[in-house]
Design an enzyme around this catalytic site. Structure first.
Site, PDB file in Angstrom:
ATOM      1  CG  LEU A 116      23.906  38.963   7.838  1.00 51.92           C
ATOM      2  CD1 LEU A 116      22.310  37.941   7.960  1.00 51.92           C
ATOM      3  CD2 LEU A 116      24.525  38.089   6.420  1.00 51.92           C
ATOM      4  CG  ASP A 117      26.215  42.900   3.356  1.00 57.26           C
ATOM      5  OD1 ASP A 117      25.291  43.404   2.834  1.00 57.26           O
ATOM      6  OD2 ASP A 117      26.919  42.663   2.395  1.00 57.26           O
ATOM      7  CE  LYS A 118      20.064  50.629   4.387  1.00 54.19           C
ATOM      8  NZ  LYS A 118      20.473  51.964   4.043  1.00 54.19           N
ATOM      9  CB  SER A 120      23.408  40.243   3.567  1.00 54.23           C
ATOM     10  OG  SER A 120      24.792  40.966   2.984  1.00 54.23           O
ATOM     11  NE  ARG A 200      26.420  42.513  -0.070  1.00 52.92           N
ATOM     12  CZ  ARG A 200      25.573  41.940  -0.460  1.00 52.92           C
ATOM     13  NH1 ARG A 200      25.032  42.528  -2.209  1.00 52.92           N
ATOM     14  NH2 ARG A 200      24.585  41.947  -0.127  1.00 52.92           N
TER      15      ARG A 200
END
Length: 299
Positions: A116-118, A120, A200
């Site tokens: 999971l990106d930072k 999220s 995104r």
């Protein structure tokens, strides 16, 4: 003997068991292979080579080696679900960043399955089961992943339809997805793939910017009411289901594993829940977005 002895099955500690069984319990080899190694003189106990299959050892006191290397019991396998907060990264090492591993206090060294990106939040699975991690990280593991999304401006039905049918990102078209509107600026989306910052990037193609992205389900494992920043062990049923998916990803034949439906809420209940979520987080998300723009410029 070793710090890994703390993970030994209590029924084994203090008992004298056959040497080949110990080799199997330690995850070194099967019992049959262990018997062959013993006969070949490759196994020693307390620095003495043994060749008798009837040899028994006490795992708590005896030192067992194969080809001169000590045999330690494999670490206890753990499977964890974390509700990742924003601002944490899933990398194991990244200087100057807060790591998701810092949120989980267990003695075992665990690894995230996927990312999971930072910015999220939401469900992240972690384990030290290397075989399962490899299987579930493989592209053929086309399980469902469900997300709640809030965008900065109202999004049209036409844009949601494009997201569902597939858009071009990173040089290829995304797989068809399931998309369910929950308000004028929020929706749920179910993916069967996991490209870098996929949601995104998908929204950028239809002219929208994400202000909140939360993963709420992976396969049949749901985030539920797990508080942000907290974690829990997976249940035996959840672990069994993950292993079934992993075997399917390995084999790519036979029937797709079927499990009970994970979500009990109706579409109307889901919409009401997401409307409350959006109302309660709108200003926080906008404030975070404005702060990011001031620091880094428009994304």
């Amino acid at each position: 003997m070793s710090e890994s002895m703390q993970t030994i099955d209590p029924e084994i500690i203090g008992k004298r068991i056959r040497l080949q069984k110990w080799l199997s319990e330690a995850g070194v080899c099967s019992r049959r292979t262990g018997e062959a190694w013993i006969r070949a003189g490759r196994v020693s106990v307390n620095n003495q080579v043994v060749t008798e299959l009837g040899t028994r050892i006490d795992p708590k006191r005896d030192r067992v080696e194969v080809d001169g290397k000590p045999v330690l019991l494999r670490p206890k396998l753990v499977y964890i679900a974390l509700n990742k907060p924003a601002g944490y990264v899933t990398s194991l090492k990244q200087p100057g960043e807060r790591l998701v591993r810092d949120l989980i206090h267990v003695p075992e060294r665990i690894y995230p399955i996927g990312r999971l990106d930072k910015a999220s939040t939401g469900l992240l699975l972690l384990t030290n089961d290397g075989n399962l991690h490899h299987r579930l990280s493989h592209p053929s593991f086309d399980h469902e992943k469900e997300y709640r999304v809030i965008v900065s401006e109202p999004i049209s039905d036409a844009s949601l339809k494009r997201l569902a049918e597939g858009v071009v990102i990173l040089g290829g078209i995304t797989r068809p997805a399931e998309v369910y509107r929950t308000s004028d600026r929020s929706f749920r989306i179910i993916l069967r793939e996991g490209r870098n910052r996929q949601i995104r990037r998908m929204l950028e193609t239809v002219g929208h910017r994400v202000v909140m992205l939360q993963r709420i389900r992976i396969a049949d494992i749901v985030l539920g009411n797990l508080p942000e920043g907290k974690w829990r062990y997976l249940t035996k049923t959840e672990i069994a289901h993950l292993r079934a998916w992993g075997e399917f990803a390995d084999q790519r034949n036979g029937p797709l594993p079927t499990f009970p439906q994970p979500l009990s809420t109706s579409p109307m209940q889901a919409a009401e829940e997401d409307f409350r979520l959006e109302a309660s987080t709108r200003e926080r998300c906008r404030g975070r977005f404005r702060n990011n723009e001031r620091k880094h410029g428009p994304s």
